[in-house]
Design a protein around this motif. Structure first.
Motif: not given
Length: 255
Positions: A59-63, A198-202, A239-246
């Motif tokens: 997801h994204a809130r700040g793309q 790529y996939n680093m945070i996950r 993937a679903k837990g991840l969100c680009m915030m800013e």
């Protein structure tokens, strides 16, 4: 007349997208936006560029995106038009006319992501598309100690997908922290840095949760970083837990 460059901030629910980047015969964020722009410009194709290519389900809130439009439309008019023509799972939040030297990807100095974990014993049906369910007891102090090892400049080879196309895997993380949402009781992990593989945070999250619930010692994080070997780290979580915030374009704003 010269084309007008627009910079736009948007949010999207990644559940029903095959990621941000356009792909043949698949529904993508980029594809939906370009489709809306084609309607506006009377079928003239307009390519958009994004600050980051989020994967399917992210997801994204700040793309941030930019594109060159063939004629002038006021900033608020562009915002209204794209919100009217785009799908319901994409919302445009801000619109600016910028200089042609602006590039959403190449000028980005850093990004912030959240990863949400549902730690209830039973899965919450209202967060099931936005949080990774981890029903095992996790310890806050152990989690915080493990996250502290990630802050700073490191070679993150161990936490990068084997499919990563980046040769240089050194990145700087300025913040790796966790807080618990009082309303939903979700664990919200924050990662703020100058770039992510790529996939680093996950992969980081798959490893941190193993430390948090006691399956790994806290000191393993330091050893995994030093190993520079993907097989030493934990699994790649959903993937679903991840969100680009800013997305940051001013280096001083996020350091």
């Amino acid at each position: 007349m010269d084309k007008i460059r627009y910079k736009m901030k948007l949010a999207y629910d990644g559940t029903n997208f095959s990621g941000f980047q356009v792909q043949p015969n698949k529904r993508t964020v980029q594809g939906e936006i370009e489709k809306a722009l084609s309607k506006m410009s009377k079928e003239e194709f307009i390519r958009i560029k994004g600050a980051g290519r989020t994967d399917a389900g992210v997801h994204a809130r700040g793309q941030i995106i930019h594109f060159d439009y063939p004629r002038y439309i006021p900033e608020d008019g562009m915002l209204r038009a794209l919100n009217a023509l785009g799908p319901e799972d994409i919302v445009f939040l801000e619109s600016d006319i910028v200089d042609h030297t602006f590039h959403s990807q190449y000028l980005a100095k850093g990004k912030m992501y959240h990863y949400r974990v549902d730690n209830h014993s039973l899965k919450d049906p209202f967060t099931r598309f936005y949080a990774h369910h981890h029903p095992f007891d996790i310890d806050l102090k152990r989690t915080q100690k493990a996250l502290a090892f990630l802050e700073g400049t490191h070679d993150f080879t161990s936490f990068a997908s084997a499919h990563s196309d980046k040769e240089d895997k050194t990145r700087t993380i300025y913040e790796a922290s966790v807080a618990i949402d009082e309303k939903t009781e979700e664990w919200i992990f924050t990662f703020r840095g100058n770039g992510f593989l790529y996939n680093m945070i996950r992969i980081i999250m798959g490893t941190i949760l193993q430390v948090a619930d006691g399956r790994r010692p806290v000191e393993d994080i330091k050893k995994i970083l030093e190993a520079k070997d993907r097989t030493t780290a934990g699994p790649t979580v959903e993937a679903k837990g991840l969100c680009m915030m800013e997305v940051y374009y001013d280096e001083d704003a996020f350091k």
